[in-house]
Design a protein around this motif. Sequence first.
Motif, PDB file in Angstrom:
ATOM      1  N   THR A  42       0.860  -1.187   0.000  1.00  0.00           N
ATOM      2  CA  THR A  42       0.000   0.000   0.000  1.00  0.00           C
ATOM      3  C   THR A  42       0.892   1.232   0.000  1.00  0.00           C
ATOM      4  O   THR A  42       2.081   1.151   0.323  1.00  0.00           O
ATOM      5  N   SER A  76       1.671  12.480   0.393  1.00  0.00           N
ATOM      6  CA  SER A  76       1.299  13.859   0.687  1.00  0.00           C
ATOM      7  C   SER A  76       1.845  14.689  -0.470  1.00  0.00           C
ATOM      8  O   SER A  76       3.063  14.722  -0.697  1.00  0.00           O
ATOM      9  N   THR A  93      -4.009   7.786  -1.410  1.00  0.00           N
ATOM     10  CA  THR A  93      -3.643   6.458  -0.917  1.00  0.00           C
ATOM     11  C   THR A  93      -3.942   5.443  -2.002  1.00  0.00           C
ATOM     12  O   THR A  93      -4.661   5.731  -2.958  1.00  0.00           O
ATOM     13  N   GLN A 134       0.800   5.779   0.770  1.00  0.00           N
ATOM     14  CA  GLN A 134       0.157   7.026   1.161  1.00  0.00           C
ATOM     15  C   GLN A 134       1.092   8.149   0.754  1.00  0.00           C
ATOM     16  O   GLN A 134       2.284   8.107   1.082  1.00  0.00           O
ATOM     17  N   ALA A 172      -3.730  14.650  -0.343  1.00  0.00           N
ATOM     18  CA  ALA A 172      -3.280  13.343   0.141  1.00  0.00           C
ATOM     19  C   ALA A 172      -3.938  12.260  -0.703  1.00  0.00           C
ATOM     20  O   ALA A 172      -5.120  12.362  -1.031  1.00  0.00           O
TER      21      ALA A 172
END
Length: 159
Positions: free
Chosen positions: A134, A138, A149, A136, A147
Amino acid sequence: MNKISIILILVLSLCSCKKNNDSPSKSKNTFTYTTNGNTYTVNEGKRITMQESTFIDSYIDKRSNSTHFILDVEGENVPVEMLLDVSGPLSGIGTYTTIYNGWLKEKYSGGMGYEIKEASVNITEASSVKIIGTYQLSLKNTSGNKAVTGTFTINEPAQ
Protein backbone atom coordinates in the motif's frame (compact mmCIF):
# COMPACT_ATOMS: atom_id res chain seq x y z
CA MET A 1 23.74 -52.32 -10.95
CA ASN A 2 19.93 -52.60 -11.26
CA LYS A 3 19.43 -51.28 -7.71
CA ILE A 4 21.52 -48.21 -8.49
CA SER A 5 19.52 -47.58 -11.69
CA ILE A 6 16.19 -47.88 -9.85
CA ILE A 7 17.34 -45.56 -7.07
CA LEU A 8 18.62 -43.04 -9.62
CA ILE A 9 15.31 -43.11 -11.53
CA LEU A 10 13.33 -42.63 -8.29
CA VAL A 11 15.50 -39.69 -7.19
CA LEU A 12 15.26 -38.03 -10.61
CA SER A 13 11.49 -38.47 -10.84
CA LEU A 14 11.00 -37.05 -7.32
CA CYS A 15 13.16 -34.02 -8.13
CA SER A 16 11.35 -33.33 -11.41
CA CYS A 17 7.95 -33.38 -9.66
CA LYS A 18 8.92 -30.75 -7.10
CA LYS A 19 6.62 -27.72 -7.35
CA ASN A 20 8.27 -24.31 -7.58
CA ASN A 21 6.42 -21.83 -5.33
CA ASP A 22 8.28 -18.91 -6.94
CA SER A 23 6.88 -19.58 -10.41
CA PRO A 24 5.67 -16.53 -12.38
CA SER A 25 1.99 -15.72 -12.16
CA LYS A 26 -0.33 -15.16 -15.11
CA SER A 27 -2.20 -12.50 -13.10
CA LYS A 28 -2.30 -8.91 -14.31
CA ASN A 29 -0.57 -6.21 -12.34
CA THR A 30 -2.99 -3.92 -10.51
CA PHE A 31 -2.73 -0.48 -8.94
CA THR A 32 -5.40 1.60 -7.17
CA TYR A 33 -5.43 5.33 -6.61
CA THR A 34 -7.83 6.96 -4.13
CA THR A 35 -8.45 10.70 -4.03
CA ASN A 36 -11.40 12.88 -2.99
CA GLY A 37 -13.42 9.79 -2.09
CA ASN A 38 -13.00 8.22 -5.55
CA THR A 39 -10.96 5.09 -6.21
CA TYR A 40 -9.47 4.36 -9.62
CA THR A 41 -8.14 0.91 -10.52
CA VAL A 42 -5.47 0.44 -13.15
CA ASN A 43 -4.87 -2.96 -14.74
CA GLU A 44 -1.79 -3.62 -16.82
CA GLY A 45 -2.46 -3.36 -20.55
CA LYS A 46 -1.20 -5.18 -23.60
CA ARG A 47 2.18 -4.46 -25.11
CA ILE A 48 2.04 -2.60 -28.40
CA THR A 49 5.38 -2.96 -30.22
CA MET A 50 7.91 -1.02 -28.12
CA GLN A 51 5.25 0.80 -26.09
CA GLU A 52 2.65 -0.42 -23.65
CA SER A 53 -0.86 0.95 -23.35
CA THR A 54 -0.49 0.71 -19.59
CA PHE A 55 2.77 0.07 -17.77
CA ILE A 56 2.86 -0.94 -14.11
CA ASP A 57 6.14 -2.11 -12.68
CA SER A 58 7.82 -2.38 -9.35
CA TYR A 59 11.06 -3.70 -7.98
CA ILE A 60 13.10 -3.83 -4.83
CA ASP A 61 16.78 -2.97 -5.22
CA LYS A 62 18.74 -4.34 -2.26
CA ARG A 63 22.04 -2.58 -1.61
CA SER A 64 24.68 -3.09 1.06
CA ASN A 65 23.34 -0.38 3.38
CA SER A 66 19.79 0.29 2.16
CA THR A 67 16.95 -1.05 0.04
CA HIS A 68 15.18 0.98 -2.63
CA PHE A 69 11.59 0.37 -3.66
CA ILE A 70 10.51 1.69 -7.06
CA LEU A 71 6.87 1.87 -8.24
CA ASP A 72 6.19 3.08 -11.79
CA VAL A 73 2.71 3.51 -13.30
CA GLU A 74 2.41 5.02 -16.78
CA GLY A 75 0.25 4.64 -19.84
CA GLU A 76 -2.44 5.87 -22.18
CA ASN A 77 -5.47 4.62 -20.26
CA VAL A 78 -4.58 5.45 -16.68
CA PRO A 79 -6.02 8.26 -14.50
CA VAL A 80 -2.64 8.95 -12.92
CA GLU A 81 1.01 8.47 -13.80
CA MET A 82 3.45 8.04 -10.96
CA LEU A 83 7.08 7.24 -10.26
CA LEU A 84 8.06 6.63 -6.66
CA ASP A 85 11.56 5.73 -5.45
CA VAL A 86 11.92 5.40 -1.69
CA SER A 87 14.36 3.80 0.74
CA GLY A 88 13.49 1.33 3.46
CA PRO A 89 14.49 -1.75 5.46
CA LEU A 90 17.15 -4.14 4.20
CA SER A 91 14.72 -7.09 4.20
CA GLY A 92 12.53 -5.60 1.47
CA ILE A 93 9.39 -6.06 3.58
CA GLY A 94 8.36 -3.14 5.74
CA THR A 95 7.64 0.58 5.51
CA TYR A 96 9.58 2.90 3.20
CA THR A 97 9.52 6.66 3.85
CA THR A 98 12.71 8.30 2.52
CA ILE A 99 11.99 9.78 -0.94
CA TYR A 100 14.79 9.70 -3.53
CA ASN A 101 12.84 10.46 -6.66
CA GLY A 102 9.17 10.82 -7.29
CA TRP A 103 6.52 12.50 -9.36
CA LEU A 104 2.80 12.21 -9.85
CA LYS A 105 0.57 13.57 -12.61
CA GLU A 106 -3.22 13.33 -12.64
CA LYS A 107 -4.46 13.01 -16.21
CA TYR A 108 -8.15 13.47 -15.51
CA SER A 109 -7.58 16.91 -13.94
CA GLY A 110 -5.72 18.52 -16.82
CA GLY A 111 -2.42 16.72 -16.30
CA MET A 112 -1.29 18.94 -13.43
CA GLY A 113 1.83 17.61 -11.80
CA TYR A 114 2.37 17.26 -8.06
CA GLU A 115 5.48 17.34 -5.97
CA ILE A 116 5.58 14.42 -3.54
CA LYS A 117 6.29 15.99 -0.14
CA GLU A 118 6.03 12.80 1.91
CA ALA A 119 5.67 9.16 0.94
CA SER A 120 4.96 6.02 2.90
CA VAL A 121 5.02 2.67 1.11
CA ASN A 122 4.27 -0.50 3.08
CA ILE A 123 5.46 -3.74 1.45
CA THR A 124 3.55 -6.72 2.85
CA GLU A 125 4.85 -9.37 0.43
CA ALA A 126 8.08 -9.38 -1.57
CA SER A 127 9.52 -12.27 -3.57
CA SER A 128 11.24 -12.74 -6.90
CA VAL A 129 7.83 -13.00 -8.61
CA LYS A 130 5.46 -10.73 -6.64
CA ILE A 131 5.37 -7.49 -4.67
CA ILE A 132 2.22 -6.44 -2.76
CA GLY A 133 1.71 -3.30 -0.71
CA THR A 134 0.00 0.00 0.00
CA TYR A 135 1.05 3.62 -0.28
CA GLN A 136 0.16 7.03 1.16
CA LEU A 137 1.38 10.24 -0.43
CA SER A 138 1.30 13.86 0.69
CA LEU A 139 1.31 16.04 -2.45
CA LYS A 140 1.69 19.72 -3.26
CA ASN A 141 1.31 21.89 -6.36
CA THR A 142 0.28 25.46 -7.17
CA SER A 143 -3.35 24.56 -6.40
CA GLY A 144 -2.53 23.39 -2.87
CA ASN A 145 -1.97 20.23 -0.86
CA LYS A 146 -3.50 16.82 -1.40
CA ALA A 147 -3.28 13.34 0.14
CA VAL A 148 -3.71 10.13 -1.85
CA THR A 149 -3.64 6.46 -0.92
CA GLY A 150 -3.70 3.20 -2.81
CA THR A 151 -2.63 -0.40 -3.23
CA PHE A 152 -0.59 -2.38 -5.73
CA THR A 153 -0.03 -5.99 -6.68
CA ILE A 154 2.88 -6.51 -9.07
CA ASN A 155 3.50 -9.98 -10.50
CA GLU A 156 6.88 -10.92 -11.95
CA PRO A 157 8.58 -7.65 -10.96
CA ALA A 158 11.83 -6.69 -12.64
CA GLN A 159 14.68 -7.71 -10.35
